[in-house]
Design a protein around this motif. Structure first.
Motif, PDB file in Angstrom:
ATOM      1  N   PRO A 110      10.591  13.018 -35.631  1.00  0.00           N
ATOM      2  CA  PRO A 110      10.097  11.159 -35.786  1.00  0.00           C
ATOM      3  C   PRO A 110       8.365  11.299 -35.908  1.00  0.00           C
ATOM      4  CG  PRO A 110      11.438  12.357 -33.945  1.00  0.00           C
ATOM      5  CD  PRO A 110      11.274  13.867 -34.578  1.00  0.00           C
ATOM      6  N   GLY A 111       7.436   9.292 -36.474  1.00  0.00           N
ATOM      7  CA  GLY A 111       6.801   9.379 -36.517  1.00  0.00           C
ATOM      8  C   GLY A 111       6.475   8.570 -35.696  1.00  0.00           C
ATOM      9  N   ARG A 112       5.749   7.760 -36.889  1.00  0.00           N
ATOM     10  CA  ARG A 112       5.486   6.380 -36.003  1.00  0.00           C
ATOM     11  C   ARG A 112       5.835   5.726 -37.180  1.00  0.00           C
ATOM     12  NH1 ARG A 112       3.606   5.389 -30.411  1.00  0.00           N
ATOM     13  NH2 ARG A 112       4.106   2.958 -31.080  1.00  0.00           N
ATOM     14  N   ALA A 113       6.434   4.727 -36.990  1.00  0.00           N
ATOM     15  CA  ALA A 113       6.175   3.687 -38.468  1.00  0.00           C
ATOM     16  C   ALA A 113       5.562   2.438 -38.449  1.00  0.00           C
ATOM     17  CB  ALA A 113       7.833   2.753 -37.952  1.00  0.00           C
ATOM     18  N   ALA A 114       4.903   2.276 -39.335  1.00  0.00           N
ATOM     19  CA  ALA A 114       3.578   1.216 -39.650  1.00  0.00           C
ATOM     20  C   ALA A 114       3.748   0.095 -38.840  1.00  0.00           C
ATOM     21  CB  ALA A 114       3.649   0.461 -41.288  1.00  0.00           C
ATOM     22  N   ARG A 115       2.256   0.019 -38.092  1.00  0.00           N
ATOM     23  CA  ARG A 115       2.255  -1.255 -37.128  1.00  0.00           C
ATOM     24  C   ARG A 115       0.467  -1.507 -37.579  1.00  0.00           C
ATOM     25  NH1 ARG A 115      -0.531  -1.177 -32.724  1.00  0.00           N
ATOM     26  NH2 ARG A 115      -0.561   1.493 -31.863  1.00  0.00           N
ATOM     27  N   ALA A 116       0.490  -3.126 -37.360  1.00  0.00           N
ATOM     28  CA  ALA A 116      -0.910  -3.735 -37.295  1.00  0.00           C
ATOM     29  C   ALA A 116      -1.941  -2.834 -35.907  1.00  0.00           C
ATOM     30  CB  ALA A 116      -0.507  -5.046 -37.486  1.00  0.00           C
ATOM     31  N   LEU A 117      -3.020  -2.467 -36.219  1.00  0.00           N
ATOM     32  CA  LEU A 117      -3.685  -2.128 -35.468  1.00  0.00           C
ATOM     33  C   LEU A 117      -4.518  -3.316 -34.648  1.00  0.00           C
ATOM     34  CD1 LEU A 117      -5.629   1.067 -36.834  1.00  0.00           C
ATOM     35  CD2 LEU A 117      -3.313   0.790 -35.197  1.00  0.00           C
ATOM     36  N   PRO A 118      -4.523  -3.591 -33.236  1.00  0.00           N
ATOM     37  CA  PRO A 118      -5.171  -4.253 -32.759  1.00  0.00           C
ATOM     38  C   PRO A 118      -7.251  -4.506 -33.008  1.00  0.00           C
ATOM     39  CG  PRO A 118      -4.352  -3.019 -30.981  1.00  0.00           C
ATOM     40  CD  PRO A 118      -4.020  -2.139 -32.170  1.00  0.00           C
ATOM     41  N   VAL A 119      -7.349  -4.189 -33.810  1.00  0.00           N
ATOM     42  CA  VAL A 119      -8.759  -3.534 -34.094  1.00  0.00           C
ATOM     43  C   VAL A 119      -8.944  -4.381 -35.218  1.00  0.00           C
ATOM     44  CG1 VAL A 119     -10.599  -2.003 -34.812  1.00  0.00           C
ATOM     45  CG2 VAL A 119      -8.023  -1.473 -33.280  1.00  0.00           C
ATOM     46  N   GLU A 120     -10.132  -5.310 -34.977  1.00  0.00           N
ATOM     47  CA  GLU A 120     -10.719  -5.742 -36.753  1.00  0.00           C
ATOM     48  C   GLU A 120     -11.747  -4.844 -36.516  1.00  0.00           C
ATOM     49  OE1 GLU A 120     -12.940  -9.898 -38.350  1.00  0.00           O
ATOM     50  OE2 GLU A 120     -12.269  -9.790 -36.633  1.00  0.00           O
TER      51      GLU A 120
ATOM     52  N   PRO B  31       0.367   6.718 -29.094  1.00  0.00           N
ATOM     53  CA  PRO B  31       1.020   7.461 -28.845  1.00  0.00           C
ATOM     54  C   PRO B  31       2.527   8.312 -29.609  1.00  0.00           C
ATOM     55  CG  PRO B  31       0.542   5.293 -27.166  1.00  0.00           C
ATOM     56  CD  PRO B  31      -0.294   5.560 -28.719  1.00  0.00           C
ATOM     57  N   TRP B  32       2.157   9.423 -28.959  1.00  0.00           N
ATOM     58  CA  TRP B  32       3.443  10.184 -30.268  1.00  0.00           C
ATOM     59  C   TRP B  32       4.905  10.496 -29.726  1.00  0.00           C
ATOM     60  CZ3 TRP B  32       2.553  14.781 -33.478  1.00  0.00           C
ATOM     61  CH2 TRP B  32       3.717  15.391 -34.105  1.00  0.00           C
ATOM     62  N   PRO B  33       5.724   9.562 -28.492  1.00  0.00           N
ATOM     63  CA  PRO B  33       6.767   9.819 -28.204  1.00  0.00           C
ATOM     64  C   PRO B  33       7.933  10.929 -28.204  1.00  0.00           C
ATOM     65  CG  PRO B  33       6.933   8.019 -28.595  1.00  0.00           C
ATOM     66  CD  PRO B  33       6.042   8.049 -29.359  1.00  0.00           C
ATOM     67  N   GLY B  34       7.603  11.505 -30.252  1.00  0.00           N
ATOM     68  CA  GLY B  34       7.802  12.447 -30.175  1.00  0.00           C
ATOM     69  C   GLY B  34       8.181  13.404 -30.647  1.00  0.00           C
ATOM     70  N   ALA B  35       6.348  13.603 -30.139  1.00  0.00           N
ATOM     71  CA  ALA B  35       6.659  14.695 -30.292  1.00  0.00           C
ATOM     72  C   ALA B  35       6.984  16.151 -30.358  1.00  0.00           C
ATOM     73  CB  ALA B  35       5.312  15.689 -29.879  1.00  0.00           C
ATOM     74  N   PRO B  36       7.922  17.198 -31.179  1.00  0.00           N
ATOM     75  CA  PRO B  36       8.712  18.381 -30.166  1.00  0.00           C
ATOM     76  C   PRO B  36       8.171  19.245 -29.200  1.00  0.00           C
ATOM     77  CG  PRO B  36       7.567  19.430 -32.007  1.00  0.00           C
ATOM     78  CD  PRO B  36       6.977  17.664 -31.772  1.00  0.00           C
ATOM     79  N   VAL B  37       9.362  19.853 -28.664  1.00  0.00           N
ATOM     80  CA  VAL B  37       9.419  21.298 -27.703  1.00  0.00           C
ATOM     81  C   VAL B  37       8.555  22.084 -27.986  1.00  0.00           C
ATOM     82  CG1 VAL B  37      10.218  22.157 -25.370  1.00  0.00           C
ATOM     83  CG2 VAL B  37      10.715  19.450 -26.010  1.00  0.00           C
ATOM     84  N   LEU B  38       9.278  22.661 -29.110  1.00  0.00           N
ATOM     85  CA  LEU B  38       9.207  24.215 -29.802  1.00  0.00           C
ATOM     86  C   LEU B  38       8.946  23.754 -31.596  1.00  0.00           C
ATOM     87  CD1 LEU B  38       7.888  26.849 -29.497  1.00  0.00           C
ATOM     88  CD2 LEU B  38      10.605  27.079 -29.674  1.00  0.00           C
TER      89      LEU B  38
ATOM     90  N   ARG C   4       5.953  23.839 -35.459  1.00  0.00           N
ATOM     91  CA  ARG C   4       4.932  24.423 -35.866  1.00  0.00           C
ATOM     92  C   ARG C   4       4.597  22.576 -37.138  1.00  0.00           C
ATOM     93  NH1 ARG C   4       2.289  25.492 -41.074  1.00  0.00           N
ATOM     94  NH2 ARG C   4       0.256  26.054 -40.847  1.00  0.00           N
ATOM     95  N   VAL C   5       4.360  21.970 -36.795  1.00  0.00           N
ATOM     96  CA  VAL C   5       4.527  20.253 -37.279  1.00  0.00           C
ATOM     97  C   VAL C   5       2.362  20.103 -38.531  1.00  0.00           C
ATOM     98  CG1 VAL C   5       4.458  17.665 -37.113  1.00  0.00           C
ATOM     99  CG2 VAL C   5       5.621  19.921 -35.483  1.00  0.00           C
ATOM    100  N   ASP C   6       3.308  19.582 -39.631  1.00  0.00           N
ATOM    101  CA  ASP C   6       2.076  19.343 -40.518  1.00  0.00           C
ATOM    102  C   ASP C   6       2.761  17.908 -40.380  1.00  0.00           C
ATOM    103  OD1 ASP C   6       1.545  21.616 -41.399  1.00  0.00           O
ATOM    104  OD2 ASP C   6       3.259  21.730 -41.942  1.00  0.00           O
ATOM    105  N   LEU C   7       1.507  16.971 -39.675  1.00  0.00           N
ATOM    106  CA  LEU C   7       1.720  15.698 -39.679  1.00  0.00           C
ATOM    107  C   LEU C   7      -0.147  15.195 -40.220  1.00  0.00           C
ATOM    108  CD1 LEU C   7       1.326  14.505 -35.755  1.00  0.00           C
ATOM    109  CD2 LEU C   7      -0.914  13.531 -37.347  1.00  0.00           C
ATOM    110  N   THR C   8       0.833  14.013 -40.497  1.00  0.00           N
ATOM    111  CA  THR C   8       0.106  12.954 -41.453  1.00  0.00           C
ATOM    112  C   THR C   8      -0.571  11.626 -41.218  1.00  0.00           C
ATOM    113  OG1 THR C   8       0.109  14.319 -43.589  1.00  0.00           O
ATOM    114  CG2 THR C   8      -0.670  12.424 -43.809  1.00  0.00           C
ATOM    115  N   VAL C   9      -2.047  11.291 -41.508  1.00  0.00           N
ATOM    116  CA  VAL C   9      -1.792   9.811 -40.606  1.00  0.00           C
ATOM    117  C   VAL C   9      -2.584   9.067 -41.945  1.00  0.00           C
ATOM    118  CG1 VAL C   9      -3.044   8.093 -39.005  1.00  0.00           C
ATOM    119  CG2 VAL C   9      -2.627  10.627 -38.438  1.00  0.00           C
ATOM    120  N   THR C  10      -1.845   7.394 -41.575  1.00  0.00           N
ATOM    121  CA  THR C  10      -1.801   6.957 -43.090  1.00  0.00           C
ATOM    122  C   THR C  10      -1.896   5.320 -42.661  1.00  0.00           C
ATOM    123  OG1 THR C  10      -0.520   8.514 -44.729  1.00  0.00           O
ATOM    124  CG2 THR C  10      -1.487   5.523 -45.750  1.00  0.00           C
ATOM    125  N   VAL C  11      -3.319   5.413 -43.113  1.00  0.00           N
ATOM    126  CA  VAL C  11      -4.175   4.081 -42.689  1.00  0.00           C
ATOM    127  C   VAL C  11      -3.959   3.147 -43.840  1.00  0.00           C
ATOM    128  CG1 VAL C  11      -5.618   2.496 -40.973  1.00  0.00           C
ATOM    129  CG2 VAL C  11      -5.272   4.815 -40.583  1.00  0.00           C
TER     130      VAL C  11
END
Length: 381
Positions: free
Chosen positions: A268-278, A290-297, A299-306
């Motif tokens: 589980p990652g994070r769905a697209a959402r607007a950032l409170p930043v201009e 925050p990433w509450p869906g991080a696994p316990v055990l 090896r994760v490849d994580l990608t951030v898209t903006v």
């Protein structure tokens, strides 16, 4: 510079109250009013409101009721004025373009070399004169993305283009409103795009900034990059840290999404959402998600898209290991202890089995009892 009277509007006064004071004053007023009513009750219990010879008989009761009622009304109705006296006492905002049309900020656009005009409204809602100093300031993003203004000595960009002429210091009489004109002179060699600035009003250490969205005509470029992606923490407290950089010449309203893939499948990652930043042009901000869906055990490849309107999507990736080190330490310690025990047992068995072969064979009894033989050289036999 026109100066207009400000009617004492209760709504405006409540908006200027400091947090919590209005409620406290209202409670005190209510308690005072209830005290007046309690006084009337005491008089009634003592009989002054019933006996013919008491207050009712003397004709004083009616006047007393009027006085007590007026006191209660004064205490209750005087709360907003007292709260306003404790508040800031003045406001600064863009002058309305037409009656009833409030503006949250200034928006000005023009070509290089243009002179733009607008007006600032200063409202004095207090009962004393206010002396407010005005200046222009450059705007920027703080490290966490908030909007901030630079000091006067550091404002060498669009803030220095703002001029109030002879109205840089304004005296506002009590309960009046001043409308102050100002100009923005765009230098002929100005680069196209957005030039964030602000109008700053200050009095007695208090500063109020009103944003100025200034755009110089010409080619516009919306571009951003994502950098320095990292995962911090573990479990439900894990966060994804990253840096956003505005590489273009216009302000951006970014949206962010997180995609994660582990060795055991999708995470589980994070769905697209607007950032409170201009994100202002040329600015760099450091954010966390925050990433509450991080696994316990895993090896994760994580990608951030903006993404941002008009800009190509920006991505950045990282790899993170999630290992429950407490459980791993206990397991490793148990395996080490088990291995040591097995090795010791094996060594003991080997020594026990090899003991009879290592000792020399016993000497026969006849050999032990026989006398030693001596050979003498040259002796007759």
């Amino acid at each position: 510079m026109p100066v207009l009277p400000v009617p004492p509007r209760p709504g405006t006064l409540r908006r200027l109250d400091t947090a919590g004071r209005s409620g406290a004053l209202a409670r005190r007023g209510a308690l005072a009013g209830s005290g007046v009513l309690a006084g009337l009750g005491v008089l009634a219990r003592l009989g002054f409101l019933r006996r013919p010879g008491g207050l009712a008989g003397s004709g004083v009761l009616a006047r007393l009721r009027v006085v007590l009622f007026a006191a209660a009304v004064a205490l209750l109705c005087g709360v907003p004025a007292a709260a306003a006296a404790d508040g800031p006492g003045w406001t600064a905002e863009p002058a309305a373009g037409r009656p009833g049309a409030a503006r949250p900020y200034f928006y000005l656009a023009g070509a290089p070399g243009a002179v733009l005009e607008d007006r600032l409204t200063l409202a004095n809602t207090s009962d004393r004169e206010r002396v407010v100093a005005l200046r222009g300031a450059d705007a920027h993003n703080t490290a966490d993305g908030a909007f901030a203004v630079r000091p006067a000595r550091e404002s060498v960009g669009a803030g220095s283009w703002i001029s109030f002429g002879g109205s840089a210091t304004v005296r506002i009489p009590p309960r009046t409103r001043a409308v102050v004109p100002f100009t923005v002179t765009v230098p002929p060699a100005s680069a196209p795009g957005d030039h964030p600035a602000a109008v700053v009003a200050a009095e007695d250490g208090r500063e109020v900034g009103v944003r100025v969205h200034l755009r110089v005509s010409g080619p516009q470029l919306a571009a951003l990059t994502v950098e320095d992606v990292a995962v911090r923490g573990k479990g439900a407290s894990a966060v994804v840290a990253y840096t956003l950089v505005n590489r273009g010449n216009v302000a951006l309203a970014p949206e962010m999404a997180i995609r994660a893939t582990g060795r055991f499948g999708e995470v589980p990652g994070r769905a697209a959402r607007a950032l409170p930043v201009e994100l202002l042009p040329g600015q760099r901000v450091e954010l966390t998600e925050p990433w509450p869906g991080a696994p316990v055990l895993d090896r994760v490849d994580l990608t951030v898209t903006v993404t941002a309107p008009g800009a190509a999507p920006a991505t950045a990736s990282t790899t993170a290991w999630f290992v429950p080190w407490g459980i791993a330490a206990l397991t490793g310690g148990g395996l080490l202890l088990l291995g040591g025990t097995a090795a010791a047992a094996l060594l003991l068995v080997r020594r026990t089995r090899g003991a009879p072969h290592d000792r020399p064979p016993p000497e026969p009894a006849a050999a032990r009892d026989r006398a030693p033989h001596h050979e003498l050289t040259g002796a007759s036999r």
